[in-house]
Write a protein that holds these residues in place. Structure first.
Motif, PDB file in Angstrom:
ATOM      1  N   TRP A 182      -8.310 -11.349  -7.557  1.00 28.09           N
ATOM      2  CA  TRP A 182      -7.908 -12.627  -6.987  1.00 28.09           C
ATOM      3  C   TRP A 182      -7.820 -12.466  -5.474  1.00 28.09           C
ATOM      4  O   TRP A 182      -7.535 -11.385  -4.946  1.00 28.09           O
ATOM      5  N   GLN A 183      -8.079 -13.562  -4.769  1.00 24.86           N
ATOM      6  CA  GLN A 183      -8.085 -13.549  -3.319  1.00 24.86           C
ATOM      7  C   GLN A 183      -7.402 -14.810  -2.785  1.00 24.86           C
ATOM      8  O   GLN A 183      -7.505 -15.888  -3.368  1.00 24.86           O
ATOM      9  N   ALA A 184      -6.702 -14.633  -1.668  1.00 27.85           N
ATOM     10  CA  ALA A 184      -6.110 -15.749  -0.915  1.00 27.85           C
ATOM     11  C   ALA A 184      -5.153 -16.591  -1.742  1.00 27.85           C
ATOM     12  O   ALA A 184      -5.011 -17.788  -1.512  1.00 27.85           O
ATOM     13  N   THR A 185      -4.460 -15.979  -2.729  1.00 18.42           N
ATOM     14  CA  THR A 185      -3.493 -16.740  -3.512  1.00 18.42           C
ATOM     15  C   THR A 185      -2.269 -17.047  -2.652  1.00 18.42           C
ATOM     16  O   THR A 185      -2.137 -16.564  -1.528  1.00 18.42           O
ATOM     17  N   TYR A 186      -1.348 -17.826  -3.207  1.00 11.98           N
ATOM     18  CA  TYR A 186      -0.176 -18.232  -2.442  1.00 11.98           C
ATOM     19  C   TYR A 186       0.964 -17.217  -2.519  1.00 11.98           C
ATOM     20  O   TYR A 186       2.015 -17.406  -1.896  1.00 11.98           O
ATOM     21  N   GLY A 187       0.785 -16.162  -3.291  1.00 11.56           N
ATOM     22  CA  GLY A 187       1.772 -15.086  -3.292  1.00 11.56           C
ATOM     23  C   GLY A 187       3.058 -15.411  -4.002  1.00 11.56           C
ATOM     24  O   GLY A 187       4.098 -14.810  -3.718  1.00 11.56           O
TER      25      GLY A 187
ATOM     26  N   VAL B  32     -12.187 -16.812 -16.893  1.00 14.88           N
ATOM     27  CA  VAL B  32     -11.019 -16.226 -16.228  1.00 14.88           C
ATOM     28  C   VAL B  32     -10.384 -17.286 -15.345  1.00 14.88           C
ATOM     29  O   VAL B  32     -11.090 -17.991 -14.597  1.00 14.88           O
ATOM     30  N   ARG B  33      -9.075 -17.409 -15.434  1.00 17.04           N
ATOM     31  CA  ARG B  33      -8.371 -18.439 -14.665  1.00 17.04           C
ATOM     32  C   ARG B  33      -7.207 -17.819 -13.894  1.00 17.04           C
ATOM     33  O   ARG B  33      -6.548 -16.893 -14.361  1.00 17.04           O
ATOM     34  N   LEU B  34      -6.962 -18.375 -12.725  1.00 14.32           N
ATOM     35  CA  LEU B  34      -5.789 -18.051 -11.916  1.00 14.32           C
ATOM     36  C   LEU B  34      -4.763 -19.142 -12.122  1.00 14.32           C
ATOM     37  O   LEU B  34      -5.053 -20.325 -11.871  1.00 14.32           O
ATOM     38  N   ILE B  35      -3.582 -18.779 -12.591  1.00 16.48           N
ATOM     39  CA  ILE B  35      -2.543 -19.752 -12.938  1.00 16.48           C
ATOM     40  C   ILE B  35      -1.374 -19.599 -11.982  1.00 16.48           C
ATOM     41  O   ILE B  35      -0.871 -18.485 -11.760  1.00 16.48           O
ATOM     42  N   GLY B  36      -0.938 -20.718 -11.396  1.00 13.23           N
ATOM     43  CA  GLY B  36       0.160 -20.699 -10.434  1.00 13.23           C
ATOM     44  C   GLY B  36       1.475 -20.997 -11.102  1.00 13.23           C
ATOM     45  O   GLY B  36       1.957 -22.132 -11.033  1.00 13.23           O
ATOM     46  N   ASP B  37       2.061 -20.011 -11.762  1.00 16.39           N
ATOM     47  CA  ASP B  37       3.356 -20.121 -12.431  1.00 16.39           C
ATOM     48  C   ASP B  37       3.299 -21.121 -13.577  1.00 16.39           C
ATOM     49  O   ASP B  37       3.307 -20.759 -14.722  1.00 16.39           O
ATOM     50  N   SER B  38       3.240 -22.395 -13.257  1.00 12.76           N
ATOM     51  CA  SER B  38       3.185 -23.388 -14.334  1.00 12.76           C
ATOM     52  C   SER B  38       2.080 -24.410 -14.085  1.00 12.76           C
ATOM     53  O   SER B  38       2.096 -25.477 -14.654  1.00 12.76           O
ATOM     54  N   SER B  39       1.140 -24.065 -13.216  1.00 10.50           N
ATOM     55  CA  SER B  39       0.054 -25.002 -12.945  1.00 10.50           C
ATOM     56  C   SER B  39      -1.172 -24.236 -12.495  1.00 10.50           C
ATOM     57  O   SER B  39      -1.068 -23.131 -11.993  1.00 10.50           O
ATOM     58  N   ILE B  40      -2.347 -24.828 -12.662  1.00 12.07           N
ATOM     59  CA  ILE B  40      -3.565 -24.163 -12.221  1.00 12.07           C
ATOM     60  C   ILE B  40      -3.535 -24.052 -10.695  1.00 12.07           C
ATOM     61  O   ILE B  40      -3.338 -25.029  -9.979  1.00 12.07           O
TER      62      ILE B  40
ATOM     63  N   ARG C  26      -8.771 -21.812   3.532  1.00 10.12           N
ATOM     64  CA  ARG C  26      -9.224 -20.980   2.416  1.00 10.12           C
ATOM     65  C   ARG C  26      -8.399 -21.275   1.172  1.00 10.12           C
ATOM     66  O   ARG C  26      -7.159 -21.271   1.206  1.00 10.12           O
ATOM     67  N   GLN C  27      -9.066 -21.515   0.048  1.00 11.79           N
ATOM     68  CA  GLN C  27      -8.401 -21.796  -1.206  1.00 11.79           C
ATOM     69  C   GLN C  27      -8.334 -20.523  -2.058  1.00 11.79           C
ATOM     70  O   GLN C  27      -9.199 -19.650  -1.955  1.00 11.79           O
ATOM     71  N   PRO C  28      -7.322 -20.394  -2.901  1.00 10.70           N
ATOM     72  CA  PRO C  28      -7.261 -19.243  -3.804  1.00 10.70           C
ATOM     73  C   PRO C  28      -8.488 -19.191  -4.706  1.00 10.70           C
ATOM     74  O   PRO C  28      -9.036 -20.228  -5.091  1.00 10.70           O
ATOM     75  N   SER C  29      -8.913 -17.978  -5.040  1.00  6.66           N
ATOM     76  CA  SER C  29     -10.081 -17.822  -5.909  1.00  6.66           C
ATOM     77  C   SER C  29      -9.882 -16.622  -6.819  1.00  6.66           C
ATOM     78  O   SER C  29      -9.035 -15.761  -6.558  1.00  6.66           O
ATOM     79  N   VAL C  30     -10.679 -16.592  -7.883  1.00  3.94           N
ATOM     80  CA  VAL C  30     -10.600 -15.501  -8.848  1.00  3.94           C
ATOM     81  C   VAL C  30     -12.028 -15.128  -9.243  1.00  3.94           C
ATOM     82  O   VAL C  30     -12.914 -15.987  -9.292  1.00  3.94           O
ATOM     83  N   ALA C  31     -12.237 -13.825  -9.472  1.00  2.06           N
ATOM     84  CA  ALA C  31     -13.558 -13.335  -9.872  1.00  2.06           C
ATOM     85  C   ALA C  31     -13.362 -12.245 -10.911  1.00  2.06           C
ATOM     86  O   ALA C  31     -12.271 -11.681 -11.055  1.00  2.06           O
ATOM     87  N   ALA C  32     -14.433 -11.945 -11.656  1.00  5.73           N
ATOM     88  CA  ALA C  32     -14.323 -10.935 -12.705  1.00  5.73           C
ATOM     89  C   ALA C  32     -15.665 -10.239 -12.884  1.00  5.73           C
ATOM     90  O   ALA C  32     -16.732 -10.807 -12.625  1.00  5.73           O
ATOM     91  N   GLY C  33     -15.585  -8.985 -13.347  1.00  7.71           N
ATOM     92  CA  GLY C  33     -16.786  -8.223 -13.650  1.00  7.71           C
ATOM     93  C   GLY C  33     -16.425  -7.020 -14.486  1.00  7.71           C
ATOM     94  O   GLY C  33     -15.263  -6.604 -14.548  1.00  7.71           O
ATOM     95  N   PHE C  34     -17.403  -6.452 -15.165  1.00  6.50           N
ATOM     96  CA  PHE C  34     -17.159  -5.303 -16.027  1.00  6.50           C
ATOM     97  C   PHE C  34     -17.324  -4.001 -15.256  1.00  6.50           C
ATOM     98  O   PHE C  34     -18.228  -3.849 -14.429  1.00  6.50           O
ATOM     99  N   ASP C  35     -16.410  -3.081 -15.524  1.00  5.09           N
ATOM    100  CA  ASP C  35     -16.497  -1.709 -15.030  1.00  5.09           C
ATOM    101  C   ASP C  35     -16.360  -0.809 -16.252  1.00  5.09           C
ATOM    102  O   ASP C  35     -15.245  -0.603 -16.744  1.00  5.09           O
TER     103      ASP C  35
ATOM    104  N   ILE D 107      -1.285 -11.391  -2.438  1.00 10.01           N
ATOM    105  CA  ILE D 107      -2.240 -12.402  -2.012  1.00 10.01           C
ATOM    106  C   ILE D 107      -3.642 -12.036  -2.495  1.00 10.01           C
ATOM    107  O   ILE D 107      -4.387 -12.877  -2.998  1.00 10.01           O
ATOM    108  N   ASP D 108      -4.006 -10.771  -2.318  1.00 12.01           N
ATOM    109  CA  ASP D 108      -5.266 -10.222  -2.817  1.00 12.01           C
ATOM    110  C   ASP D 108      -4.940  -9.076  -3.763  1.00 12.01           C
ATOM    111  O   ASP D 108      -4.049  -8.271  -3.474  1.00 12.01           O
ATOM    112  N   GLY D 109      -5.657  -8.976  -4.871  1.00 10.31           N
ATOM    113  CA  GLY D 109      -5.401  -7.870  -5.795  1.00 10.31           C
ATOM    114  C   GLY D 109      -6.339  -7.914  -6.975  1.00 10.31           C
ATOM    115  O   GLY D 109      -7.248  -8.759  -7.055  1.00 10.31           O
ATOM    116  N   SER D 110      -6.120  -7.014  -7.924  1.00  7.89           N
ATOM    117  CA  SER D 110      -6.961  -6.969  -9.113  1.00  7.89           C
ATOM    118  C   SER D 110      -6.202  -6.348 -10.267  1.00  7.89           C
ATOM    119  O   SER D 110      -5.181  -5.672 -10.069  1.00  7.89           O
ATOM    120  N   HIS D 111      -6.712  -6.570 -11.478  1.00 12.82           N
ATOM    121  CA  HIS D 111      -6.128  -5.984 -12.687  1.00 12.82           C
ATOM    122  C   HIS D 111      -7.261  -5.669 -13.662  1.00 12.82           C
ATOM    123  O   HIS D 111      -8.196  -6.468 -13.817  1.00 12.82           O
TER     124      HIS D 111
END
Length: 441
Positions: A381-386, A432-440, A364-373, A416-420
Motif C-alpha cells: 500500500w502507498q500514500a495511505t492516511y496512516g 485486493v482492497r485497502l479498507i479505511g477502518d470502516s470504509s473503503i 496523491r490518493q491512497p493505492s494498493v497493489a499485489a503480486g506473487f513472490d 503510510i507505505d508498507g506491505s504484507h
C-alpha cells in the motif's frame, strides 16, 4: 513546575461504522450532550476530523481516533500507544484509545458450548495479546508521573461483572484476562468504581434500538480506565431513552454501542521533551506543523532530516525562541521531494527524539497493489492516511462482499507505505482492497 488538579470529563464512544448509521450529526450531538472534554472514538473511519468539527473542536488525532477541546500531540516516545492532551500549554495528561479484536467473541463462545478454559485461552491469544502491545509504553509513561486514561471498545466483559450477584449469563464467574491485566497494572475501572451495583451494559441492545433478539447476551465491553488520577467524580452511560442505566439520553441513537463518560480530577504534569508532528502524512506544499517541548538549553533545535539520517544532515531546522520551551513550529514542504523524513529534536550536544513523517505528492490518493513472490501473495500500500485500524483484504476475484468476503486480512499498522505477505492462499485470481477502518479508503 507544580500543577493544580483539574476536572476532566472523558468519553469512550464506538460510533458504529463511521458514525453515519443514523446521521453523523447525531454522533456530535451525543458527544456534546455528554459534556466531554476528550473523546476516544472507535470505528470512526475517515470521519474523525469531521466529527471534531461538528462538535465545534479544532483538535483531533486521526491515527488514534481521539478528539478534544484541548490541543493533542503524539510525542516521539509514545510508540503509538497514547497521545498527550494539553489542558495547559506547559502541562499534559495522556490518553490511550483501543479497539481490541471483535472475533471470536467470548460470551458467544460460551453460549455455543466452548469450555471456560478454552474461552479464556482465546482471550489470551487475541485481545490480551493485542493489549500487551501497548502496556510497556503505558507503564513507562506512568513511571514518569503522567496521568493516563485509556478509553476503548475492549470487546470483552470485565471479570468484576461476572459471578454471583449478576444476572443471566453473567452469573457465571469468569476471570476475563483483559480486565484482570488492566487492574494488575493499577488502572481503575471508572464506571464500576462509581457504580458498584449497576450492570452498565453497553453492547448490544440492537440497532436501531430496540431491535435485537431476546437471546442476545448483553455485556459491558466499553470502558474508561484511569491511572494516576486524583478522584473519580462520576461515571454514566450515554445512549437512547429507555435503556437501563442510561443517564444522558439522545434519540435517535447513532450506534449499536452505548457510550460511557467519566468525570475525574487529575494533575496535568510537565512532559519530558518531545516532538510531535500534527500528521504523519503531509502533501507536498502543505505546512508541516510540529508541536514540541524542549529541555530549555542553549542549542535546542527542531530539524527535518531524511529518514534515519543524523541531525548533522538536517535539511531545515528551527531554534525555538529563548522563552519558548513549549510550543509549535512549522516547516514549508514545497521544495521537498516526496518520501520519508524524520522530525528530530536535539540539543547542541545530542539528539533527544524523532518522529517519522511521509511527504506525498500533491493530490496523491491512497493505492494498493499485489503480486506473487514464490508462494506468497505480497500486498503493498502507498500514500495511505496512516490511520491505526486501516487494513488490506484479499478477496476472491470480483467478490463484492466487503464485510464478510475477505479470505485474509492484515492491518497496515498506521503506516503510510508498507506491505504484507499472505501465505497459503493459492494461485487466485484475487481482488485486493485497502479498507479505511470502516470504509473503503
Amino acid at each position: 513546575m507544580a500543577q493544580s488538579s483539574i476536572s476532566v470529563r472523558v468519553l469512550s464512544f464506538n460510533v458504529c461504522l463511521g458514525g453515519r448509521s443514523v446521521d453523523i450529526s447525531k454522533v456530535a450531538e451525543a458527544i456534546s450532550a455528554s459534556g466531554a472534554d476528550v473523546v476516544g472514538l472507535q470505528e470512526a473511519g475517515a470521519n474523525v476530523e469531521l466529527i471534531a468539527r461538528l462538535v465545534g473542536w479544532a483538535h483531533f488525532d486521526d491515527r488514534h481516533q481521539v478528539i478534544s477541546r484541548w490541543p493533542i500531540a503524539e510525542p516521539s516516545d509514545a510508540a503509538g500507544a497514547y497521545v498527550y492532551v494539553l489542558p495547559e500549554p506547559t502541562a499534559v495528561i495522556a490518553i490511550g484509545n483501543v479497539h481490541l479484536p471483535s472475533d471470536p467473541y467470548g460470551p458467544y463462545e460460551l453460549l455455543d458450548g466452548l469450555g471456560v478454559e478454552q474461552t479464556l485461552d482465546l482471550e489470551r491469544s487475541t485481545r490480551l495479546a493485542t493489549l500487551r502491545q501497548r502496556t510497556d509504553a503505558w507503564t513507562s509513561l506512568v513511571g514518569r508521573g503522567v496521568p493516563l486514561v485509556v478509553t476503548g471498545d475492549f470487546n470483552v466483559p470485565a471479570h468484576t461483572d461476572w459471578g454471583p450477584g449478576w444476572a443471566e449469563h453473567r452469573a457465571q464467574p469468569m476471570a476475563w484476562p483483559v480486565s484482570e491485566a488492566m487492574t494488575a497494572l493499577g488502572f481503575v475501572d471508572t464506571y464500576r468504581m462509581a457504580n458498584p451495583k449497576l450492570p452498565g451494559l453497553t453492547w448490544t441492545y440492537g440497532y436501531p434500538y430496540p431491535h435485537g433478539g431476546e437471546a442476545e447476551p448483553r455485556d459491558r465491553i466499553d470502558f474508561v480506565w484511569a491511572l494516576g488520577h486524583d478522584t473519580i467524580t462520576d461515571a454514566a452511560l450515554v445512549g437512547p431513552a429507555g435503556v437501563p442505566d442510561v443517564v444522558v439520553e439522545v434519540d435517535p441513537w447513532p450506534s449499536d454501542h452505548l457510550a460511557v463518560v467519566t468525570t475525574m480530577t487529575m494533575k496535568p504534569v510537565e512532559p519530558m521533551p518531545y516532538v510531535a508532528p500534527h500528521a504523519s502524512r503531509v502533501e507536498v506544499g502543505e505546512l508541516l506543523r510540529v508541536r514540541f517541548a524542549t529541555p530549555g538549553t542553549p542549542g535546542d533545535r527542531i530539524g527535518l532530516v531524511p529518514t534515519a539520517a543524523p541531525i548533522d544532515d538536517v535539511l531545515m531546522w528551527v531554534a525555538p525562541m529563548e522563552v519558548d520551551r513549549f510550543g509549535e513550529v512549522t516547516f514549508g514542504t514545497a521544495h521537498l521531494a516526496p518520501g520519508e523524513y524524520d522530525v528530530v529534536l536535539a540539543t547542541a550536544a545530542s539528539e533527544i527524539g524523532r518522529r517519522r513523517i511521509w511527504l506525498v505528492g500533491r493530490g496523491r490518493q491512497p493505492s494498493v497493489a499485489a503480486g506473487f513472490d514464490a508462494s506468497s501473495l505480497v500486498v503493498s500500500w502507498q500514500a495511505t492516511y496512516g490511520r491505526r485500524f486501516d487494513w488490506v483484504g484479499v478477496y476472491a476475484a470480483g467478490d463484492p462482499d466487503l464485510e464478510n468476503g475477505a479470505l485474509a486480512a492484515a492491518e497496515t499498522g498506521a503506516t503510510i507505505d508498507g506491505s504484507h505477505s499472505f501465505e497459503g492462499l493459492g494461485d487466485g485470481p484475487f481482488t485486493v482492497r485497502l479498507i479505511g477502518d470502516s470504509s473503503i479508503a
